[in-house]
Each structure stands twice: as C-alpha cells, then as structure tokens.
Motif scaffolding. Structure first.
Motif, PDB file in Angstrom:
ATOM      1  N   ASP A 185       0.711  -1.299   0.074  1.00  0.00           N
ATOM      2  CA  ASP A 185      -0.052   0.074   0.100  1.00  0.00           C
ATOM      3  C   ASP A 185       0.763   1.279   0.119  1.00  0.00           C
ATOM      4  O   ASP A 185       0.323   2.274  -0.107  1.00  0.00           O
ATOM      5  N   ASN A 186       2.209   1.067   0.075  1.00  0.00           N
ATOM      6  CA  ASN A 186       3.138   2.210   0.262  1.00  0.00           C
ATOM      7  C   ASN A 186       4.016   2.099  -1.021  1.00  0.00           C
ATOM      8  O   ASN A 186       5.287   2.803  -0.851  1.00  0.00           O
ATOM      9  N   LEU A 187       3.433   1.713  -2.079  1.00  0.00           N
ATOM     10  CA  LEU A 187       4.562   1.852  -3.382  1.00  0.00           C
ATOM     11  C   LEU A 187       3.970   2.661  -4.362  1.00  0.00           C
ATOM     12  O   LEU A 187       4.937   2.717  -5.386  1.00  0.00           O
ATOM     13  N   GLY A 188       3.090   3.454  -4.262  1.00  0.00           N
ATOM     14  CA  GLY A 188       2.628   4.458  -5.015  1.00  0.00           C
ATOM     15  C   GLY A 188       2.346   3.934  -6.554  1.00  0.00           C
ATOM     16  O   GLY A 188       2.512   4.484  -7.343  1.00  0.00           O
ATOM     17  N   VAL A 189       1.647   2.638  -6.323  1.00  0.00           N
ATOM     18  CA  VAL A 189       1.000   1.994  -7.593  1.00  0.00           C
ATOM     19  C   VAL A 189       0.027   2.874  -8.210  1.00  0.00           C
ATOM     20  O   VAL A 189      -0.972   3.385  -7.640  1.00  0.00           O
ATOM     21  N   ALA A 214      10.234  -4.694 -10.776  1.00  0.00           N
ATOM     22  CA  ALA A 214      11.540  -3.892 -10.724  1.00  0.00           C
ATOM     23  C   ALA A 214      12.795  -5.062 -10.341  1.00  0.00           C
ATOM     24  O   ALA A 214      12.535  -5.832  -9.410  1.00  0.00           O
ATOM     25  N   LEU A 215      13.903  -4.644 -11.115  1.00  0.00           N
ATOM     26  CA  LEU A 215      15.139  -5.370 -10.672  1.00  0.00           C
ATOM     27  C   LEU A 215      16.140  -4.481 -10.432  1.00  0.00           C
ATOM     28  O   LEU A 215      16.566  -3.324 -11.007  1.00  0.00           O
ATOM     29  N   PHE A 216      16.770  -4.980  -9.189  1.00  0.00           N
ATOM     30  CA  PHE A 216      17.829  -4.006  -8.938  1.00  0.00           C
ATOM     31  C   PHE A 216      19.025  -4.616  -8.416  1.00  0.00           C
ATOM     32  O   PHE A 216      19.096  -5.735  -8.115  1.00  0.00           O
ATOM     33  N   GLY A 217      20.303  -4.048  -8.900  1.00  0.00           N
ATOM     34  CA  GLY A 217      21.524  -4.525  -8.627  1.00  0.00           C
ATOM     35  C   GLY A 217      22.228  -3.641  -7.546  1.00  0.00           C
ATOM     36  O   GLY A 217      22.494  -2.292  -8.050  1.00  0.00           O
ATOM     37  N   ILE A 218      22.605  -3.934  -6.339  1.00  0.00           N
ATOM     38  CA  ILE A 218      23.135  -3.151  -5.283  1.00  0.00           C
ATOM     39  C   ILE A 218      24.527  -3.686  -5.387  1.00  0.00           C
ATOM     40  O   ILE A 218      24.973  -4.727  -5.540  1.00  0.00           O
ATOM     41  N   ASP A 219      25.166  -2.604  -4.670  1.00  0.00           N
ATOM     42  CA  ASP A 219      26.736  -2.775  -4.526  1.00  0.00           C
ATOM     43  C   ASP A 219      27.048  -2.382  -3.138  1.00  0.00           C
ATOM     44  O   ASP A 219      27.414  -1.030  -2.700  1.00  0.00           O
ATOM     45  N   ALA A 220      26.843  -3.217  -2.255  1.00  0.00           N
ATOM     46  CA  ALA A 220      27.032  -3.020  -0.639  1.00  0.00           C
ATOM     47  C   ALA A 220      27.386  -4.079  -0.005  1.00  0.00           C
ATOM     48  O   ALA A 220      27.070  -5.174  -0.323  1.00  0.00           O
ATOM     49  N   PRO A 251      14.040  -1.460  -0.938  1.00  0.00           N
ATOM     50  CA  PRO A 251      13.221  -1.737  -2.114  1.00  0.00           C
ATOM     51  C   PRO A 251      11.802  -1.075  -2.076  1.00  0.00           C
ATOM     52  O   PRO A 251      11.474  -0.658  -2.988  1.00  0.00           O
ATOM     53  N   GLU A 252      11.288  -0.831  -1.011  1.00  0.00           N
ATOM     54  CA  GLU A 252      10.035  -0.251  -0.983  1.00  0.00           C
ATOM     55  C   GLU A 252      10.060   1.257  -1.215  1.00  0.00           C
ATOM     56  O   GLU A 252       9.070   1.631  -2.242  1.00  0.00           O
ATOM     57  N   LEU A 253      11.140   2.128  -0.969  1.00  0.00           N
ATOM     58  CA  LEU A 253      11.232   3.375  -1.379  1.00  0.00           C
ATOM     59  C   LEU A 253      11.678   3.603  -2.847  1.00  0.00           C
ATOM     60  O   LEU A 253      11.037   4.316  -3.619  1.00  0.00           O
ATOM     61  N   ALA A 254      12.516   2.638  -3.209  1.00  0.00           N
ATOM     62  CA  ALA A 254      12.769   2.634  -4.508  1.00  0.00           C
ATOM     63  C   ALA A 254      11.606   2.233  -5.365  1.00  0.00           C
ATOM     64  O   ALA A 254      11.769   2.875  -6.662  1.00  0.00           O
ATOM     65  N   ILE A 255      10.835   1.330  -5.263  1.00  0.00           N
ATOM     66  CA  ILE A 255       9.661   1.131  -5.987  1.00  0.00           C
ATOM     67  C   ILE A 255       8.690   2.316  -6.154  1.00  0.00           C
ATOM     68  O   ILE A 255       8.381   2.607  -7.105  1.00  0.00           O
TER      69      ILE A 255
END
Length: 305
Positions: free
Chosen positions: A49-53, A70-76, A129-133
C-alpha cells in the motif's frame, strides 16, 4: 466368459490407476522439489500500500496481460541496503509474447518521496526496495509491486554457475576487463562484474547497456540449459536473490515467461537521449530530463511496442 471379461476389466482399471498414481506421485515430487528450491529465496515483506502503484496503469497492464517487475543491482556489504547501481524494469508481455527490459539511468534526477530531488539510485539506500519502487512508480506512473534484488558482490558466483556469459568487448573496454581481447568473448564471473562496472567509457548510458548485455546473455544461456541441470542451478542461484515474490507467484511468473516463447530480451534505456542532458547541480552530476515526456516514452515501450 463373463468372469474373464470382468477380470480383464479389473486388470485394466488397476493398470490405469497405477499409471495415474505414478504420474500424480511424480507431479507431487516435482512440485515439492520446486517449492524446496523456491523456499531458498531470501523473501522479504514490503508494504504494497506504500508503493505508489498507479491504479489506472495497473488496470491497463491487467487488460493487456503485462506484468512489470523491478530489478535492482546493489553494490554494498551484505546486510546493508546500499545504492541501486542497476535499476531495471522487466516487463512480461503475455499477449504479444515479448520480454522487455528497461534500464533507468542511476544518475536520473527525480523526486524521492520524503527526500526531495536526488539521484534515483539513492532511493534504495534511503529506504530499501519499498522506497525505490515507490520512487519509480511516482515518477514514471507505473504499477510495480514486485521486485528482485541481487548484490553485485554475488554476480561472479551467478555467472560462474551457468558457465560464463558471452558479450562483445570493444577495444576501449579491454583495459577495464582483465584477460580479454576485443571481439566476442566469454566472460567468467569476475570479468563480467568488471565489465558491468565500467563507468569511464561512455558514461552511464554505456554502463546500463553493458548491464543489459550481461542479463541478456544470462537469460539466453539459462533458456538453452538442459532441464536436468535446473535443480543444481536453482540451488546455487536462488539464495542470492532478495525478493517479495512468493513461491507460488514465482511458479506463475515462470509459466508466464515460458508461455511468451521469447528467447531474448528487448532492451531500452531511459531517459532517452532526446530528453536528457547532463547537468551539474551543487557540484554533483545528474541526468536531468522532462519527466512527462520520458514517462510517455517508457509507457510506449512497455505497452505499445
């Protein structure tokens, strides 16, 4: 005579029931194996409900049998969010039998909810991922509620598990990728990671293209892999994935991908060259663009092409 016929019928029924029983057993064993492997995925919960769909786009996607992920590649370091240096949208188009991959440039200057204007790749570091989406959906008017994340530190392991990826290396790229020469090359995991991280040759535009090249080669290799090797492959790859997709949803999405009949991914990059320009703001370099025009371009690629 009647007894013999009855005996034959009973024998036939027993054979049929035995065959059906054996098939059901095999199906249950196969399903059990699939769920066993899928349960190795690092599943996380996010608030849908917090993804801004965008409800209107979600309805359009449903009508056109399109699923956006959504596909994310992180470097951490393991356990930390980090910035998403690779941001892509995988579109499964069942209606037209296509798989599309949209790269979003990591330096894109967008509005991050609660943070103001910043690089889009910072959203993952700020809120996972929630804020990124939510940032992708809000800026590009999309309907994404599913994601998959892979840490670049695990990329070599993924590449090596399928026997490497094949890409075309330019003369300029050879100095950044150890042990290769110009031309079509099969890269091992370490080489593929170095190739995906090249920043100085062609900027972020070429960097996103290289990342798509690696993913396309990964996809093509997996499609050609013998099903007999899937258990080993799944056992090695799935623990490296972080996602909110459940085991049952994975099975459904896998079927949808197979049903498209696609053997390669159709690629594009956003913002496109027509709408973007490099701009330095307070000493930091960004990709600035008209968000409304770019939204139209992205929607055209996903829903019309």
């Amino acid at each position: 005579m009647r007894k013999k016929n009855n005996s034959k019928k009973l024998t036939t029924k027993k054979i049929i029931l035995s065959i059906v029983g054996a098939l059901l057993t095999l199906i249950l064993i196969f399903a059990g194996c699939i769920f066993y492997f899928l349960n190795k995925v690092n599943t996380v919960k996010i608030d849908k409900d917090n993804l801004g769909v965008n409800a209107e786009v979600a309805q359009k996607a449903k009508e056109n049998k399109i699923t956006n992920i959504a596909l994310f590649g992180i470097d951490a370091p393991v356990g930390q969010n980090g910035r998403s240096d690779a941001i892509m949208v995988l579109s499964i188009d069942e209606k037209n039998g296509k798989l599309k991959l949209s790269s979003i440039m990591r330096d894109s200057y967008v509005d991050i909810p609660g943070r103001g204007k910043d690089k889009i790749n910072h959203a993952y570091a700020f809120g996972g991922p929630e804020l990124a989406i939510q940032t992708i959906n809000n800026n590009f008017y999309l309907d994404i509620d599913k994601f998959m994340t892979v840490n670049f530190t695990t990329l070599p392991q993924i590449i090596d598990s399928i026997g490497g990826v094949t890409v075309n290396i330019t003369e300029a790229e050879t100095k950044y990728v150890p042990g290769v020469s110009a031309g079509t090359q099969k890269l091992n995991g370490a080489q593929a990671l170095a190739y995906s991280r090249i920043r100085k040759d062609g900027g972020d535009q070429m960097r996103t293209e290289r990342q798509r090249n690696v993913i396309n080669s990964l996809f093509s290799t997996i499609v050609k892999t013998s099903p007999a090797k899937y258990p080993t492959l799944l056992s090695e790859l799935l623990p490296l994935v972080k996602t909110n997709i459940s085991s049952t949803e994975f099975l459904g999405l896998g079927k949808d991908i197979v049903d498209t009949g696609a053997t390669k991914l159709i690629e594009n990059r956003f913002p496109c060259d027509f709408h973007r320009q490099g701009k330095t703001i307070k000493g930091i370099s960004y990709q600035v663009f008209d968000i409304f025009e770019e939204k139209e371009e992205l929607h055209k690629f996903i829903f019309e092409n």
